[in-house]
Design a protein around this motif. Sequence first.
Motif, PDB file in Angstrom:
ATOM      1  N   LEU A  91       0.785  -1.235   0.000  1.00 12.86           N
ATOM      2  CA  LEU A  91       0.000   0.000   0.000  1.00 12.86           C
ATOM      3  C   LEU A  91       0.818   1.287   0.000  1.00 12.86           C
ATOM      4  O   LEU A  91       0.237   2.370  -0.039  1.00 12.86           O
ATOM      5  N   THR A  92       2.135   1.193   0.055  1.00 14.20           N
ATOM      6  CA  THR A  92       2.934   2.423   0.119  1.00 14.20           C
ATOM      7  C   THR A  92       3.968   2.471  -1.000  1.00 14.20           C
ATOM      8  O   THR A  92       4.309   1.453  -1.607  1.00 14.20           O
ATOM      9  N   GLU A  93       4.477   3.670  -1.206  1.00 16.78           N
ATOM     10  CA  GLU A  93       5.583   3.911  -2.124  1.00 16.78           C
ATOM     11  C   GLU A  93       6.707   4.590  -1.351  1.00 16.78           C
ATOM     12  O   GLU A  93       6.453   5.273  -0.362  1.00 16.78           O
ATOM     13  N   PRO A  94       7.963   4.393  -1.765  1.00 15.04           N
ATOM     14  CA  PRO A  94       9.064   5.087  -1.088  1.00 15.04           C
ATOM     15  C   PRO A  94       8.809   6.588  -1.013  1.00 15.04           C
ATOM     16  O   PRO A  94       8.381   7.208  -1.993  1.00 15.04           O
ATOM     17  N   GLY A  95       9.054   7.146   0.160  1.00 14.54           N
ATOM     18  CA  GLY A  95       8.836   8.571   0.369  1.00 14.54           C
ATOM     19  C   GLY A  95       7.509   8.896   1.023  1.00 14.54           C
ATOM     20  O   GLY A  95       7.321  10.017   1.517  1.00 14.54           O
ATOM     21  N   ASP A  96       6.558   7.942   1.038  1.00 14.85           N
ATOM     22  CA  ASP A  96       5.295   8.162   1.735  1.00 14.85           C
ATOM     23  C   ASP A  96       5.558   8.341   3.229  1.00 14.85           C
ATOM     24  O   ASP A  96       6.559   7.861   3.769  1.00 14.85           O
ATOM     25  N   ALA A  97       4.620   8.984   3.902  1.00 13.67           N
ATOM     26  CA  ALA A  97       4.752   9.208   5.345  1.00 13.67           C
ATOM     27  C   ALA A  97       3.964   8.164   6.133  1.00 13.67           C
ATOM     28  O   ALA A  97       2.891   7.723   5.711  1.00 13.67           O
ATOM     29  N   ILE A  98       4.522   7.777   7.271  1.00 18.91           N
ATOM     30  CA  ILE A  98       3.845   6.902   8.213  1.00 18.91           C
ATOM     31  C   ILE A  98       3.852   7.592   9.572  1.00 18.91           C
ATOM     32  O   ILE A  98       4.894   8.081  10.024  1.00 18.91           O
ATOM     33  N   VAL A  99       2.696   7.672  10.221  1.00 18.38           N
ATOM     34  CA  VAL A  99       2.563   8.358  11.507  1.00 18.38           C
ATOM     35  C   VAL A  99       2.712   7.336  12.632  1.00 18.38           C
ATOM     36  O   VAL A  99       1.986   6.333  12.675  1.00 18.38           O
ATOM     37  N   LEU A 100       3.644   7.585  13.533  1.00 10.44           N
ATOM     38  CA  LEU A 100       3.930   6.715  14.669  1.00 10.44           C
ATOM     39  C   LEU A 100       3.925   7.532  15.949  1.00 10.44           C
ATOM     40  O   LEU A 100       4.201   8.729  15.930  1.00 10.44           O
ATOM     41  N   THR A 101       3.643   6.877  17.058  1.00 11.55           N
ATOM     42  CA  THR A 101       3.821   7.538  18.343  1.00 11.55           C
ATOM     43  C   THR A 101       5.279   7.410  18.756  1.00 11.55           C
ATOM     44  O   THR A 101       6.047   6.635  18.195  1.00 11.55           O
ATOM     45  N   THR A 102       5.652   8.168  19.753  1.00 12.63           N
ATOM     46  CA  THR A 102       6.962   7.998  20.367  1.00 12.63           C
ATOM     47  C   THR A 102       6.785   8.061  21.886  1.00 12.63           C
ATOM     48  O   THR A 102       6.221   9.030  22.400  1.00 12.63           O
ATOM     49  N   PRO A 103       7.185   6.981  22.613  1.00 10.50           N
ATOM     50  CA  PRO A 103       7.762   5.744  22.072  1.00 10.50           C
ATOM     51  C   PRO A 103       6.701   4.842  21.451  1.00 10.50           C
ATOM     52  O   PRO A 103       5.505   5.037  21.650  1.00 10.50           O
ATOM     53  N   THR A 104       7.177   3.836  20.708  1.00 17.28           N
ATOM     54  CA  THR A 104       6.281   2.866  20.091  1.00 17.28           C
ATOM     55  C   THR A 104       6.982   1.524  20.030  1.00 17.28           C
ATOM     56  O   THR A 104       8.131   1.384  20.471  1.00 17.28           O
ATOM     57  N   PHE A 105       6.296   0.531  19.492  1.00 18.55           N
ATOM     58  CA  PHE A 105       6.896  -0.783  19.269  1.00 18.55           C
ATOM     59  C   PHE A 105       8.153  -0.615  18.430  1.00 18.55           C
ATOM     60  O   PHE A 105       8.143   0.040  17.393  1.00 18.55           O
ATOM     61  N   ASP A 106       9.229  -1.248  18.885  1.00 21.44           N
ATOM     62  CA  ASP A 106      10.543  -1.087  18.255  1.00 21.44           C
ATOM     63  C   ASP A 106      10.526  -1.372  16.761  1.00 21.44           C
ATOM     64  O   ASP A 106      11.312  -0.795  16.004  1.00 21.44           O
ATOM     65  N   GLY A 107       9.658  -2.271  16.346  1.00 24.97           N
ATOM     66  CA  GLY A 107       9.677  -2.677  14.953  1.00 24.97           C
ATOM     67  C   GLY A 107       9.257  -1.607  13.973  1.00 24.97           C
ATOM     68  O   GLY A 107       9.752  -1.572  12.838  1.00 24.97           O
ATOM     69  N   TYR A 108       8.361  -0.707  14.366  1.00 25.24           N
ATOM     70  CA  TYR A 108       7.792   0.219  13.390  1.00 25.24           C
ATOM     71  C   TYR A 108       8.819   1.135  12.726  1.00 25.24           C
ATOM     72  O   TYR A 108       8.796   1.299  11.497  1.00 25.24           O
ATOM     73  N   PRO A 109       9.738   1.742  13.469  1.00 28.39           N
ATOM     74  CA  PRO A 109      10.763   2.535  12.765  1.00 28.39           C
ATOM     75  C   PRO A 109      11.611   1.694  11.812  1.00 28.39           C
ATOM     76  O   PRO A 109      12.017   2.174  10.742  1.00 28.39           O
ATOM     77  N   ILE A 110      11.841   0.426  12.167  1.00 24.88           N
ATOM     78  CA  ILE A 110      12.607  -0.461  11.290  1.00 24.88           C
ATOM     79  C   ILE A 110      11.815  -0.771  10.029  1.00 24.88           C
ATOM     80  O   ILE A 110      12.331  -0.724   8.904  1.00 24.88           O
ATOM     81  N   PHE A 111      10.519  -1.071  10.201  1.00 18.17           N
ATOM     82  CA  PHE A 111       9.677  -1.363   9.034  1.00 18.17           C
ATOM     83  C   PHE A 111       9.609  -0.157   8.106  1.00 18.17           C
ATOM     84  O   PHE A 111       9.657  -0.296   6.880  1.00 18.17           O
ATOM     85  N   ALA A 112       9.479   1.028   8.707  1.00 19.73           N
ATOM     86  CA  ALA A 112       9.416   2.250   7.892  1.00 19.73           C
ATOM     87  C   ALA A 112      10.689   2.419   7.081  1.00 19.73           C
ATOM     88  O   ALA A 112      10.645   2.773   5.892  1.00 19.73           O
ATOM     89  N   GLN A 113      11.822   2.151   7.697  1.00 23.88           N
ATOM     90  CA  GLN A 113      13.095   2.263   6.983  1.00 23.88           C
ATOM     91  C   GLN A 113      13.189   1.231   5.865  1.00 23.88           C
ATOM     92  O   GLN A 113      13.648   1.537   4.755  1.00 23.88           O
ATOM     93  N   MET A 114      12.749   0.010   6.133  1.00 21.43           N
ATOM     94  CA  MET A 114      12.798  -1.038   5.121  1.00 21.43           C
ATOM     95  C   MET A 114      11.930  -0.702   3.909  1.00 21.43           C
ATOM     96  O   MET A 114      12.286  -1.001   2.762  1.00 21.43           O
ATOM     97  N   ALA A 115      10.765  -0.090   4.185  1.00 21.11           N
ATOM     98  CA  ALA A 115       9.864   0.294   3.097  1.00 21.11           C
ATOM     99  C   ALA A 115      10.192   1.665   2.534  1.00 21.11           C
ATOM    100  O   ALA A 115       9.480   2.161   1.654  1.00 21.11           O
ATOM    101  N   ARG A 116      11.257   2.287   3.062  1.00 26.12           N
ATOM    102  CA  ARG A 116      11.711   3.616   2.632  1.00 26.12           C
ATOM    103  C   ARG A 116      10.616   4.670   2.805  1.00 26.12           C
ATOM    104  O   ARG A 116      10.366   5.500   1.940  1.00 26.12           O
ATOM    105  N   LEU A 117       9.978   4.605   3.975  1.00 24.02           N
ATOM    106  CA  LEU A 117       8.953   5.578   4.324  1.00 24.02           C
ATOM    107  C   LEU A 117       9.534   6.663   5.210  1.00 24.02           C
ATOM    108  O   LEU A 117      10.570   6.483   5.846  1.00 24.02           O
ATOM    109  N   ARG A 118       8.834   7.758   5.283  1.00 25.89           N
ATOM    110  CA  ARG A 118       9.229   8.894   6.134  1.00 25.89           C
ATOM    111  C   ARG A 118       8.390   8.845   7.409  1.00 25.89           C
ATOM    112  O   ARG A 118       7.174   8.949   7.379  1.00 25.89           O
TER     113      ARG A 118
END
Length: 344
Positions: A91-118
């Motif tokens: 559902l995403t393309e590189p450069g799309d934004a993903i909204v996360l809380t801070t702090p959050t589950f450790d995986g989400y920033p990693i997943f965002a990086q893998m999918a090249r999301l902001r």
Amino acid sequence: MSMPQPEPVDHCGYLPAAVDPSALALNENPFPPLPSVRSALVEALGSANRYPEFLPQRMRSLLAAQLGVRDEQVVIGAGATGVIMQVLQALTEPGDAIVLTTPTFDGYPIFAQMARLRSVTVPLDVHGHHDLEAMADAARTARVVVLCRPHNPTGTIEPVADVERFLARVEPGTTVLLDEAYVEFLSPAERLDTRSLVLRFPNVVVVRTFSKAYGLAGLRIGYGFCAPELGRRLWNMQLPFGIGVTGLVAAAACYRAEDELQHRIRIIGAERRRLRAQLSKLGVYSTDARANFVYLPGVRPWREVFDSAGLRVRHYADGGARVTVGTRQSTRAVLTAVSTAALR
């Protein structure tokens, strides 16, 4: 006269968390698989020489029947993390934004990086709850927004009415990942009616796992469900031969062992309440966690407190610490570490 039980054989130099009371960082269930589930898994090992289904259709039907949804609404992954990555890939393309809380589950920033999301981060409030208004505002220009309920790492939950107002504010083109990895620890009154929710809000994907309450973290069984149209789209990302035979067998056995599961959930819930109460007596505030962990905001040097006691807990950039609820032995070790530090 009963025979003594042999000690677990450690064939590869790994000490299982189930026998390590100091392993409190990953929110693992302190108990081994339910007895009936373990028996089913042992029997299934005889088929380990055979490939599983090309696509996990039987698992899909099993989960759909349990959830009361159609098969086409269900997707399956290697743990909740596998499902989340399938969603982002589909559902995403590189450069799309993903909204996360801070702090959050450790995986989400990693997943965002893998999918090249902001990543766009929104701080939790002082009590460890989501700022749903700020998240909805941030989601206006995002492709994905993540809502964990109970939240990881604070364990808090937002009222049902607040969640529904939030979902109504999110644009239909923005996917909402509703992460319910710990939903089994909630009472029925605290749960969302997700079966109807995904039909009312077809941009919502509910993500769950067998890793936490069911105690099958090592088998990597996760699933998601959503509206049929979105489910069909996500199914296209299903990895061939990606779910082992043991996953299907274990999931089916878990659903047949609901009474055993509920008993364990009650034990873990009681231990969590005891831990929070004893911490409070020591003058330590913890968030109102509803899962199998407690969260201690960063008002004390928690890394020093727990590291010096040899306890492995999860530390966060804001100084907070998430402590898995383990056995009574684990609880005593945590309380001893906190009380000893207070006496220094």
